[in-house]
Design an enzyme around this catalytic site. Structure first.
Site, mmCIF file in Angstrom:
data_model
loop_
_atom_site.group_PDB
_atom_site.id
_atom_site.type_symbol
_atom_site.label_atom_id
_atom_site.label_comp_id
_atom_site.label_asym_id
_atom_site.label_seq_id
_atom_site.Cartn_x
_atom_site.Cartn_y
_atom_site.Cartn_z
ATOM 1 N N LYS A 189 -21.401 34.455 -22.986
ATOM 2 C CA LYS A 189 -20.760 33.332 -23.688
ATOM 3 C C LYS A 189 -19.293 33.670 -23.986
ATOM 4 O O LYS A 189 -18.889 34.843 -23.916
ATOM 5 C CB LYS A 189 -21.525 33.047 -24.986
ATOM 6 N N ARG A 240 -29.894 30.231 -38.887
ATOM 7 C CA ARG A 240 -28.703 29.796 -38.177
ATOM 8 C C ARG A 240 -29.074 28.762 -37.135
ATOM 9 O O ARG A 240 -28.541 27.679 -37.115
ATOM 10 C CB ARG A 240 -28.007 31.001 -37.533
ATOM 11 N N TYR A 285 9.653 41.501 -40.140
ATOM 12 C CA TYR A 285 9.611 40.426 -41.134
ATOM 13 C C TYR A 285 9.268 40.966 -42.516
ATOM 14 O O TYR A 285 8.368 41.799 -42.658
ATOM 15 C CB TYR A 285 8.529 39.405 -40.766
ATOM 16 N N MET A 342 4.387 37.442 -33.813
ATOM 17 C CA MET A 342 3.623 36.709 -32.802
ATOM 18 C C MET A 342 3.707 37.393 -31.436
ATOM 19 O O MET A 342 2.701 37.507 -30.734
ATOM 20 C CB MET A 342 4.144 35.273 -32.687
HETATM 21 C C1 LIG Z 1 -24.314 36.467 -28.983
HETATM 22 C C2 LIG Z 1 -25.803 36.511 -28.923
HETATM 23 C C3 LIG Z 1 -26.470 37.575 -28.301
HETATM 24 C C4 LIG Z 1 -25.756 38.839 -27.869
HETATM 25 O O1 LIG Z 1 -25.503 39.589 -29.035
HETATM 26 P P1 LIG Z 1 -24.781 41.030 -29.004
HETATM 27 O O2 LIG Z 1 -24.824 41.456 -30.412
HETATM 28 O O3 LIG Z 1 -23.408 40.766 -28.517
HETATM 29 O O4 LIG Z 1 -25.557 41.903 -28.087
HETATM 30 C C5 LIG Z 1 -27.845 37.481 -28.133
HETATM 31 N N1 LIG Z 1 -28.541 36.433 -28.602
HETATM 32 C C6 LIG Z 1 -27.944 35.383 -29.246
HETATM 33 C C7 LIG Z 1 -28.762 34.261 -29.743
HETATM 34 C C8 LIG Z 1 -26.558 35.405 -29.441
HETATM 35 O O5 LIG Z 1 -25.973 34.399 -30.085
#
Ligand SMILES: *Cc1c(COP(=O)(O)O)cnc(C)c1O
Length: 345
Positions: free
Chosen positions: A33, A128, A242, A290
């Site tokens: 992802k 979640r 800055y 930046m």
């Molecule tokens: C992002 C995610 C993972 C991978 O998690 P890591 O901690 O990066 O290994 C696996 N399962 C779900 C549901 C996630 O959202």
């Protein structure tokens, strides 16, 4: 050239995935992802497929469609957000497997795409995403009759092995899925490290593959070098950057590098941050801007062309500590301005 260099070691990436897969009897998937945690899904996903990954995970259907284009027809692509309104055509055309996370999504899926593959996402306590136990009890018979290709849940505290939440979620997941004839998945990177009780049939590592904690033995995957565009002498009492937040106490040499918070070098790393010139550790001076950062190169012999931000001396988790963050955020913040190169394959 004043472009910062981000080099991604696909050999290390593959080795990390292989190590995590050797820790479990289960099938090892791969989470790609957010553009493969910022490292480039176009290069990362084929490398992991070549290493043997057959099941990939993304957050949303649009990422899945892009991944299908990259990987071709064979691998299974699971979408964590499930079947969202308006996604039916995308899910069908790209042959995605939505992880259904509510009764509403289940109805949408069987009405919109009857017979199309799906998985089930259960909430074992993280609150979640996924069906809660009562919702699952109501749907279970109907869902199982449609043959889900995966039943999954996610751990909230797997990076803390001693946390009682792990065993609690494991119990809850087993309660909800015992005796079910479908592959089960509970573990991301942290869960893989918790041991075989947590592995079930499929694991879903992400961060460990990309070289981050909690996979302590991971090989670094991302390397960042910043070009020096100017070096100046600064006298005691003069300031840098800055807000005049750093004042020289000795005659100093200040290198200005061409990168900043727009490149994911989080401003919140502040004065703790360092770069490396060979074996010499060089402090960040004043505020991170930046596009520019001042670096103390007083103790460096000669004029360095580049300074190392990520590499053999410091990891994404070192940077994360400075920023009060996590390696995941360091990687996904890296941004689009780097000259990216890939080594290995
Ligand atoms: C992002 C995610 C993972 C991978 O998690 P890591 O901690 O990066 O290994 C696996 N399962 C779900 C549901 C996630 O959202």
């Amino acid at each position: 050239m004043a472009q910062a260099q981000l080099s991604i070691d696909l050999t290390a990436l593959r080795a990390n995935w292989r190590s995590l897969s050797e820790m479990a009897q289960a099938e090892t998937g791969a989470v790609v992802k957010a553009d493969a945690y910022g490292l480039g899904v176009e290069q990362v996903a084929p490398a992991l497929a070549a290493e043997g990954a057959r099941r990939f995970f993304v957050a949303i259907a649009e990422e899945g469609a892009e991944l299908r284009r990259i990987l071709g027809p064979r691998p299974e692509i699971c979408v964590f957000s499930g079947h969202m309104a308006g996604d039916a055509a995308l899910i069908r055309d790209a042959q995605l497997t939505p992880m259904i996370n509510s009764i509403d999504q289940m109805l949408r899926h069987v009405e919109g795409l009857p017979g199309h593959a799906f998985g089930i996402q259960l909430d074992s306590g993280m609150n979640r995403l996924g069906m809660e136990p009562a919702e699952w009890r109501a749907l279970r018979g109907i869902a199982l009759a449609q043959k889900p290709s995966l039943i999954m849940s996610h751990l909230a505290c797997a990076d803390e092995p001693a946390h009682p939440m792990n065993a609690q979620q494991l119990r809850s997941f087993v309660d909800m899925t015992d005796g079910i004839d479908a592959p089960r998945s509970l573990s991301a990177t942290g869960g893989v490290l918790l041991g075989p009780d947590y592995h079930f049939d499929v694991t879903r590592p992400g961060i460990g593959v990309y070289g981050g904690l909690p996979f302590l033995d991971a090989r670094p995957v991302a390397f960042v070098d910043l070009p020096v565009i100017q070096i100046r002498e600064v006298l005691p009492g003069e300031t840098v950057g800055y807000g005049n937040t750093w004042t020289a106490e000795r005659p100093s040499r200040v290198a200005t590098v061409a990168a900043g918070y727009a490149d994911g070098i989080l401003r919140s790393m502040g004065h703790q941050a360092h770069l490396w010139a060979g074996e010499t550790r060089c402090a960040v001076l004043g505020r991170i801007s930046m596009d520019l950062i001042g670096i103390d190169v007083t103790d460096v012999t000669g004029d360095p062309d580049t300074l190392e931000l990520l590499g053999t001396h410091q990891s994404i988790d070192t940077l994360a500590d400075w920023a009060g963050s996590i390696g995941y955020e360091i990687l996904t913040s890296l941004g689009a301005r780097y000259n990216r190169s890939y080594t290995g394959a």
